[in-house]
Write a protein that holds these residues in place. Structure first.
Motif, PDB file in Angstrom:
ATOM      1  N   TRP A  12       0.683  -1.177   0.329  1.00 23.36           N
ATOM      2  CA  TRP A  12      -0.129  -0.339  -0.592  1.00 23.36           C
ATOM      3  C   TRP A  12       1.022   1.245  -0.172  1.00 23.36           C
ATOM      4  O   TRP A  12       0.623   2.186  -0.583  1.00 23.36           O
ATOM      5  CB  TRP A  12      -0.963   0.314   0.603  1.00 23.36           C
ATOM      6  N   SER A  13       1.985   1.223   0.573  1.00 25.99           N
ATOM      7  CA  SER A  13       3.066   2.661   0.914  1.00 25.99           C
ATOM      8  C   SER A  13       3.029   2.635  -0.236  1.00 25.99           C
ATOM      9  O   SER A  13       3.821   4.142  -1.117  1.00 25.99           O
ATOM     10  CB  SER A  13       3.660   2.063   2.043  1.00 25.99           C
TER      11      SER A  13
ATOM     12  N   PRO B  27      -9.555   2.804   2.941  1.00 22.58           N
ATOM     13  CA  PRO B  27     -10.663   3.460   1.713  1.00 22.58           C
ATOM     14  C   PRO B  27     -11.280   2.795   0.354  1.00 22.58           C
ATOM     15  O   PRO B  27     -10.607   2.024   0.138  1.00 22.58           O
ATOM     16  CB  PRO B  27     -10.465   4.616   1.364  1.00 22.58           C
ATOM     17  N   ARG B  28     -11.462   2.124   0.386  1.00 19.17           N
ATOM     18  CA  ARG B  28     -12.449   0.940  -0.138  1.00 19.17           C
ATOM     19  C   ARG B  28     -12.448   1.681  -1.506  1.00 19.17           C
ATOM     20  O   ARG B  28     -12.266   0.465  -2.549  1.00 19.17           O
ATOM     21  CB  ARG B  28     -14.395   0.560   0.183  1.00 19.17           C
TER      22      ARG B  28
ATOM     23  N   ARG C 248     -14.368 -14.045   5.169  1.00 17.64           N
ATOM     24  CA  ARG C 248     -13.290 -13.938   5.596  1.00 17.64           C
ATOM     25  C   ARG C 248     -12.577 -12.759   5.150  1.00 17.64           C
ATOM     26  O   ARG C 248     -11.873 -12.244   6.332  1.00 17.64           O
ATOM     27  CB  ARG C 248     -12.559 -14.897   4.772  1.00 17.64           C
ATOM     28  N   LEU C 249     -12.696 -11.883   4.102  1.00 14.69           N
ATOM     29  CA  LEU C 249     -12.613 -10.412   3.970  1.00 14.69           C
ATOM     30  C   LEU C 249     -13.156  -9.542   4.824  1.00 14.69           C
ATOM     31  O   LEU C 249     -12.754  -8.761   4.262  1.00 14.69           O
ATOM     32  CB  LEU C 249     -12.700 -10.765   2.294  1.00 14.69           C
ATOM     33  N   GLY C 250     -13.627  -9.878   5.570  1.00 15.85           N
ATOM     34  CA  GLY C 250     -14.713  -8.689   5.896  1.00 15.85           C
ATOM     35  C   GLY C 250     -15.371  -7.660   5.285  1.00 15.85           C
ATOM     36  O   GLY C 250     -15.254  -6.736   5.214  1.00 15.85           O
ATOM     37  N   LEU C 251     -15.621  -7.666   4.063  1.00 18.49           N
ATOM     38  CA  LEU C 251     -16.518  -7.043   2.532  1.00 18.49           C
ATOM     39  C   LEU C 251     -17.344  -7.220   2.695  1.00 18.49           C
ATOM     40  O   LEU C 251     -18.393  -8.815   2.530  1.00 18.49           O
ATOM     41  CB  LEU C 251     -15.320  -6.634   1.852  1.00 18.49           C
TER      42      LEU C 251
END
Length: 320
Positions: A39-40, A69-70, A126-129
């Motif tokens: 990400w960075s 942020p999705r 599992r992804l929490g989405l």
């Protein structure tokens, strides 16, 4: 964000098989750090699957992305291997498909509509989405008719409902993928290994067809499972020992790359990324350092004359 990172964000995706303990275990903290470093570095595409570590990759990726942020990242997962409780598990059995995890569940190949819906529901948990962006039908080369009748129509319906953004297929077989592109309304594919610096069978039909129909290609396996992964060619090809003639070809390619001041893995990434059908090159990482190395290689400038030299020496076919 720097120009190098801009390029990495657009062209490079993080393959998350290693997050599922591919070949060796890693800690949760290492898995989260890899995603954080990606990400960075500007990477905003993440690819996972239930197959990777019997769901462990999805679970770790979900934790690592929580709070991000999705709308700023793209996430793909896969259907086709349904995870079900392992009735034979006694507490000691381990997975036998290359992942260092306990075999608490088993994979069942199922490309029916019901299995696809169940698989995606479990993946989201599992992804929490509440949504994913791309669903690939995974390794369905031996289940083409079942996939055309069940999995693909189910995913297209979910796309029409807004649950998915894109429907795709992912496998190592370019001719089978070409059939799906011709016969179904898929809009992306994940092509592994069949278009690389070492070999380009996908140029015969698949990639021209993708350009013609506007199908986006997520390119994986660009190192042919190891032979192109290091400046001095490795000896693994297609997950097996490489034939001597391929090792020799890779060695000759590496020599030409060296003349142009480019190492073999950098050239392997740049070659695949340059094709007009390829939207993203997906690379795995087993450490934070490897993420940085992948980004540096993906951002490097490669002189076009390198490709001309490889063609002239009979080591690379011309596109088109």
């Amino acid at each position: 964000m720097s120009g190098a990172n801009d390029r990495a964000r657009v062209r490079l995706g993080l393959g998350c098989a290693q997050l599922g303990n591919l070949y060796r275990a890693m800690s949760d903290e290492s898995a989260y750090a890899i995603v954080g470093e990606a990400w960075s570095q500007g990477i905003r595409y993440f690819d996972t699957a239930p197959h990777y570590g019997l769901g462990l990759s999805e679970s770790r990726l979900g934790v690592a992305l929580a709070g991000r942020p999705r709308d700023e990242y793209v996430l793909s997962t896969k259907v086709g291997r349904l995870l079900e409780e392992n009735p034979a598990y006694t507490g000691v059995e381990r997975d036998t498909d290359g992942f260092d995890v306990p075999a608490t569940v088993v994979r069942r190949y199922d490309y029916s509509r019901d299995a696809v819906l169940r698989s995606l529901e479990s993946s989201l948990t599992r992804l929490g989405l509440d949504r994913i962006d791309i669903a690939f039908v995974h390794d369905c080369e031996d289940y083409v008719e079942e996939t055309l009748a069940g999995a693909v129509p189910a995913l297209i319906e979910l796309r029409e409902q807004g649950v998915l953004r894109h429907v795709g297929l992912g496998m190592n077989f370019d001719k089978v993928l070409a059939r799906f592109v011709r016969e179904s309304d898929v809009d992306t594919i994940r092509l592994a290994g069949r278009y690389s610096l070492l070999e380009q069978p996908a140029l015969e039909e698949l990639l021209p067809l993708c350009v013609e129909r506007g199908v986006r290609v997520m390119a994986a396996g660009v190192f042919n499972s190891g032979i192109l992964a290091t400046p001095t060619p490795g000896t693994t090809y297609n997950y097996e020992s490489a034939p001597p003639e391929l090792v020799e070809k890779a060695r000759r390619i590496a020599e030409v790359c060296t003349r142009f001041g480019v190492d073999l893995p950098t050239a392997a990434i740049a070659f695949v990324a340059a094709h007009p059908a390829v939207e993203s090159v997906v690379l795995g990482a087993s450490s934070v350092a490897q993420v940085g190395q992948n980004v540096a290689r993906a951002s490097a400038e490669v002189p076009p004359a390198l490709w001309d030299a490889l063609v002239e020496e009979g080591l690379l076919r011309e596109a088109g």
